[in-house]
Write an enzyme that holds these catalytic residues in place. Sequence first.
Site, mmCIF file in Angstrom:
data_model
loop_
_atom_site.group_PDB
_atom_site.id
_atom_site.type_symbol
_atom_site.label_atom_id
_atom_site.label_comp_id
_atom_site.label_asym_id
_atom_site.label_seq_id
_atom_site.Cartn_x
_atom_site.Cartn_y
_atom_site.Cartn_z
ATOM 1 C CB VAL A 568 17.008 19.464 -14.779
ATOM 2 C CG1 VAL A 568 16.874 20.174 -13.455
ATOM 3 C CG2 VAL A 568 16.662 18.002 -14.655
ATOM 4 C CG ASP A 569 14.107 17.044 -19.010
ATOM 5 O OD1 ASP A 569 13.538 17.983 -18.437
ATOM 6 O OD2 ASP A 569 13.688 15.866 -19.008
ATOM 7 C CG ASP A 570 12.412 21.533 -20.956
ATOM 8 O OD1 ASP A 570 11.352 21.264 -20.384
ATOM 9 O OD2 ASP A 570 12.749 21.061 -22.052
#
Length: 698
Positions: A568-570
């Site tokens: 989710v950080d991408d």
Amino acid sequence: LAPSVPKLAQPAGTPLVHSSLPCYRKSRSCSHLASASSTAPGSTTMKPQPLLTNFIQSKEEYDALYARSIADPASFWGDVAEQFHWEKKWDPDHHSFNFDVTKGPINVEWFKGGFTNICYNALDRHVMTGHGNQHCMLFEGNEPGSDGAMTYTQVLDEVCRLANWMKAQGIGKGDCVAIYMPMVMQLPIAMLACARIGAVHSVVFGGFSADALAGRMEDCKARVLLTCNGGMRATKKIELKQIADQAIEMCASRGHTVDSVLVFANHKDGVAGAEAAGTPFTQGRDAWWQPTLAEFPALCDVAWVPAEHPLFLLYTSGSTGKPKGVLHTTGGYMVYAATTTKHAFQLQPGDVFWCTADCGWITGHSYLAYGPLLNRAVSVVFEGVPTHPTPARSWEIIDKYQVKQFYTAPTALRSLMRSGDEWLSSTSRQSLQVLGTVGEPINPEAWHWFHDLVGNGRCPVVDTWWQTETGGHMILPLPRAWPAKPGSATLPFFGVEPVILDDKGVELQGECEGLLMMRRPWPSTLRSVYGDHKRYEENYFGPYPGYYFTGDGARRDKDGYYWITGRVDDVINVSGHRIGTAEVESAIAAHHDCAEAAVAGYEHPVKGQGIYAFVVLKEGVVPNDQLKKEMWTNVRTTIGAFAAPDVIHWAPGLPKTRSGKIMRRVLRKIAGGQENELGDTSTLADPSIVRQLIETRN
Ligand code: 6R9
């Protein structure tokens, strides 16, 4: 030797001191077995029927067992655990947990009250039942023709000698031992030797720098280091001992002392050759593995440890801060790693199983070392790289050893795919039965290449989603039990209860997309971050109280299949639309001329974030605007116009760590024009790629 490996000669090696079974029976087995059944609390004379001994044949069978695993996890996993040796059985109420930070400290316990030893279950158990002469590991060196093998008896002997040496260094239950080795059979041996005496291993991938090794040894306070003079990867020599020495010096300068270093001489010509080759050596602190261990007895008592006794630490990077020492414990990890190995790959005793991961990563821990050995398989240990000396190497190894299960990373497949199909033609790969992938989403094109060409359309492809933190597979298609969909990891393993949340923490039902969480623990849940339980609670349980936060996004389709959309950080947010980098990449990579694609978000004045695509073309393809348009259209038609990349950069290659993961942090900086803020790129397999990318930017 076992009939499953008929092509190999009798393994070479030092003459066996204890080659006869009665010796093991007398010294290692009978008393343990007797005490195991007699000390079990509340035990009856009849052992319960162990669960999950047969492969799953159908979705219906899975559904029924899955429902049971969720309805009563303690009895379910208790019944599975019957297959292992427990010196003392677990208590009836062996399982408890708290996943909710608002209700107190996070804790997870399985098999409470039980005592076991994973080394005993991986080695002694098989030797005692008459399989000591079966191969345990097959070694394939960097160069074709440099190979070796060890039987279960030989591995047990060497494990015992090493365990005795460690004891002589004062290592005992709960002490951390650092391991920094290339992919030789002595690496799993080192792990098993630690486990045998209740020491906690911390394997540091051989590709890490001195700095990284030092930081890890300091963090876990390792006083003993097991290492190697060096190794070869393709044409590159890796000077491990030199790097280890630098790391030890760094530790010393900061007040942490490494007292003893055991150095495996990884040279054909043995120790004399290694010494002559000028390996740095500190008298009094360092010892050469082979001659030293020859002096130690090949019998060593097993340390029976409580199920929740720490087994290993494995450092893993998060999005912030220094790497976290993920802690796994003995009983739950053993049961889960073994059970997932067996069912994911339909693994039978004696099968030749090849996991291409390095033991420096979790995949090597669970599916090269522990899982296969707990199932009495024959595990292939490969020191080299799949493209050396040619891109046919993997297929040649599969034919040479008659590998039945082959487990690798999509990135490796894409690189081999890029070299061209002709490298497959000189091999048959007829021995293969199950193929597996791990580490990142597999794009349908790579999936089909793996399935149709590598496996000749005969073998199921098992796309396994899991993490260092989960210890074992979490979401995967059990082979031949239900239909695969290329790119989907499909359904949860027994006892795993995935939940999809929206970003406000609301559970989504049915078809949906959001954050992938786990509602309850599975046996190999990470128990802590070493030395920092608070960080464990904050990082994994803080974001959404009541759930374990995976850090990944996922979509659930109408059949209940899970599709991992990437970290989710991408996730890129374009005009309010959340777009998984993996989805865009897969759409671009579906183009025939694309070898590999990686997508990063960058700041966009109007849309919030724009999409920047790094595209590596297949060899021989000349970049042009028409191609750009076709790939752009591919994305528009597969996902939607909003997901079409703003920039397509013809990239000479992608920045990857030595474990094959794309370093997205670097791509985001290049995409954003922040090339002065690239950070540490020393762990890249080829650091020069960064400069090439900057130079080729539009
Ligand atoms: C085993 C391993 C974990 C992260 C995970 C996810 C990604 C792993 C995947 C996958 C899609 C799969 N990942 N397997 N994504 N499909 N089959 O790789 O552990 O190194 O800790 O990485 O890798 O993003 O969160 P680890």
